[in-house]
Each structure stands twice: as structure tokens, then as C-alpha cells.
Design a protein around this motif. Structure first.
Motif, PDB file in Angstrom:
ATOM      1  N   ALA A 148      28.512 -19.507  35.301  1.00 26.13           N
ATOM      2  CA  ALA A 148      29.964 -19.399  35.355  1.00 26.13           C
ATOM      3  C   ALA A 148      30.419 -17.951  35.501  1.00 26.13           C
ATOM      4  O   ALA A 148      31.396 -17.668  36.163  1.00 26.13           O
ATOM      5  N   THR A 149      29.700 -17.013  34.880  1.00 30.57           N
ATOM      6  CA  THR A 149      30.132 -15.615  34.893  1.00 30.57           C
ATOM      7  C   THR A 149      29.516 -14.810  36.021  1.00 30.57           C
ATOM      8  O   THR A 149      30.051 -13.783  36.401  1.00 30.57           O
ATOM      9  N   GLY A 150      28.374 -15.232  36.539  1.00 31.63           N
ATOM     10  CA  GLY A 150      27.695 -14.475  37.583  1.00 31.63           C
ATOM     11  C   GLY A 150      26.940 -13.282  37.047  1.00 31.63           C
ATOM     12  O   GLY A 150      26.430 -12.468  37.805  1.00 31.63           O
ATOM     13  N   LEU A 151      26.834 -13.147  35.729  1.00 38.84           N
ATOM     14  CA  LEU A 151      26.120 -12.021  35.134  1.00 38.84           C
ATOM     15  C   LEU A 151      24.649 -12.381  34.971  1.00 38.84           C
ATOM     16  O   LEU A 151      24.253 -13.025  34.019  1.00 38.84           O
ATOM     17  N   GLU A 152      23.848 -11.963  35.932  1.00 38.78           N
ATOM     18  CA  GLU A 152      22.429 -12.237  35.849  1.00 38.78           C
ATOM     19  C   GLU A 152      21.669 -11.309  36.777  1.00 38.78           C
ATOM     20  O   GLU A 152      22.224 -10.739  37.698  1.00 38.78           O
ATOM     21  N   ALA A 153      20.393 -11.133  36.446  1.00 40.89           N
ATOM     22  CA  ALA A 153      19.459 -10.443  37.325  1.00 40.89           C
ATOM     23  C   ALA A 153      18.236 -11.343  37.403  1.00 40.89           C
ATOM     24  O   ALA A 153      17.949 -12.097  36.473  1.00 40.89           O
ATOM     25  N   ASP A 154      17.510 -11.274  38.502  1.00 41.83           N
ATOM     26  CA  ASP A 154      16.346 -12.137  38.638  1.00 41.83           C
ATOM     27  C   ASP A 154      15.201 -11.712  37.729  1.00 41.83           C
ATOM     28  O   ASP A 154      14.418 -12.543  37.289  1.00 41.83           O
ATOM     29  N   ALA A 155      15.114 -10.419  37.436  1.00 38.99           N
ATOM     30  CA  ALA A 155      14.055  -9.941  36.552  1.00 38.99           C
ATOM     31  C   ALA A 155      14.461  -8.628  35.910  1.00 38.99           C
ATOM     32  O   ALA A 155      15.303  -7.897  36.433  1.00 38.99           O
ATOM     33  N   ALA A 156      13.865  -8.364  34.766  1.00 43.36           N
ATOM     34  CA  ALA A 156      14.058  -7.088  34.091  1.00 43.36           C
ATOM     35  C   ALA A 156      12.690  -6.574  33.677  1.00 43.36           C
ATOM     36  O   ALA A 156      11.813  -7.349  33.300  1.00 43.36           O
ATOM     37  N   ILE A 157      12.513  -5.277  33.776  1.00 39.30           N
ATOM     38  CA  ILE A 157      11.303  -4.633  33.289  1.00 39.30           C
ATOM     39  C   ILE A 157      11.747  -3.758  32.131  1.00 39.30           C
ATOM     40  O   ILE A 157      12.633  -2.919  32.294  1.00 39.30           O
ATOM     41  N   GLU A 158      11.146  -3.951  30.970  1.00 38.52           N
ATOM     42  CA  GLU A 158      11.537  -3.201  29.792  1.00 38.52           C
ATOM     43  C   GLU A 158      10.326  -2.518  29.190  1.00 38.52           C
ATOM     44  O   GLU A 158       9.296  -3.151  28.941  1.00 38.52           O
ATOM     45  N   LEU A 159      10.439  -1.220  28.950  1.00 38.34           N
ATOM     46  CA  LEU A 159       9.375  -0.469  28.301  1.00 38.34           C
ATOM     47  C   LEU A 159       9.596  -0.488  26.793  1.00 38.34           C
ATOM     48  O   LEU A 159      10.709  -0.749  26.322  1.00 38.34           O
ATOM     49  N   VAL A 160       8.551  -0.190  26.029  1.00 42.40           N
ATOM     50  CA  VAL A 160       8.658  -0.259  24.572  1.00 42.40           C
ATOM     51  C   VAL A 160       9.651   0.752  24.004  1.00 42.40           C
ATOM     52  O   VAL A 160      10.174   0.549  22.913  1.00 42.40           O
TER      53      VAL A 160
END
Length: 109
Positions: free
Chosen positions: A26-38
Motif C-alpha cells: 500500500a505504501t510502496g516503501l520497499e527494497a528488493d534487498a538490503a546488505i547490512e554490516l555488523v
């Protein structure tokens, strides 16, 4: 070696329903992937089929950052980088808003 965490990212709510009617639909707030470091640094990635669709990916990443970063409750700092990964494209390049467009064939070890 640093640990890299790869996960799908849905800024609105991680509990989206499989039928696509969840909160982020509904909001369109998304990304297909995220890479997160520690250490908390992260990157947002959007996947598109071709160079012609890069603009849509850039817009999606822009909306995500506009809503997520200023939100004090989210406690998220700006991403280190954002990229639109394309299935078919000639070369990697920088597009508007500091987002990189990268073809899959450029993703080599």
C-alpha cells in the motif's frame, strides 16, 4: 573478515502477506534487498529487468530513504550506497540521486 547480512527489506512492515496486499504494498516503501554490516552500515538494492526500468528502481529507493531516514523511531542512518541491479544493461553507471545502476554481468568475484 566482516560479516555481511543479506535480507529482504520492507520498511513499512516485514509481515507482508504472500498475496501482495500487505502494508508495504500500500505504501510502496520497499527494497528488493538490503546488505547490512555488523557495525550498522547498510545498502539498499532494487532489482529491475532492464535499463529502461532503472528510473522506477531509483524512485522506489528514493521513497524508501525519504520515509525511513527522518523517522526517529526507526533509528536508521542513511545507506552507504544504493543500487539498481539490472538484468540487461550495457555497463554500470551512476544515475540520479547518487544511485548506481549495475548490470548482473558486472557482478563478478
Amino acid at each position: 573478515m566482516r560479516h555481511v547480512h543479506y535480507s529482504p527489506l520492507r520498511a513499512a512492515d516485514r509481515r507482508d502477506r504472500p498475496d501482495g496486499t500487505g502494508p508495504s504494498a500500500a505504501t510502496g516503501l520497499e527494497a528488493d534487498a538490503a546488505i547490512e554490516l555488523v557495525d550498522g552500515r547498510w545498502a539498499a538494492l532494487e532489482a529491475e529487468t532492464s535499463e529502461a526500468r532503472v528510473g522506477g528502481g531509483v524512485a522506489s529507493l528514493g521513497r524508501l530513504c525519504e520515509e525511513l531516514i527522518p523517522n526517529a523511531d526507526a533509528r536508521v542512518r542513511p545507506p552507504e550506497f544504493m543500487a539498481v541491479i539490472t538484468g540487461v544493461s550495457e555497463y554500470a553507471h551512476l544515475v540520479e540521486q547518487g544511485v548506481c545502476a549495475v548490470p548482473t554481468r558486472a557482478l563478478t568475484a
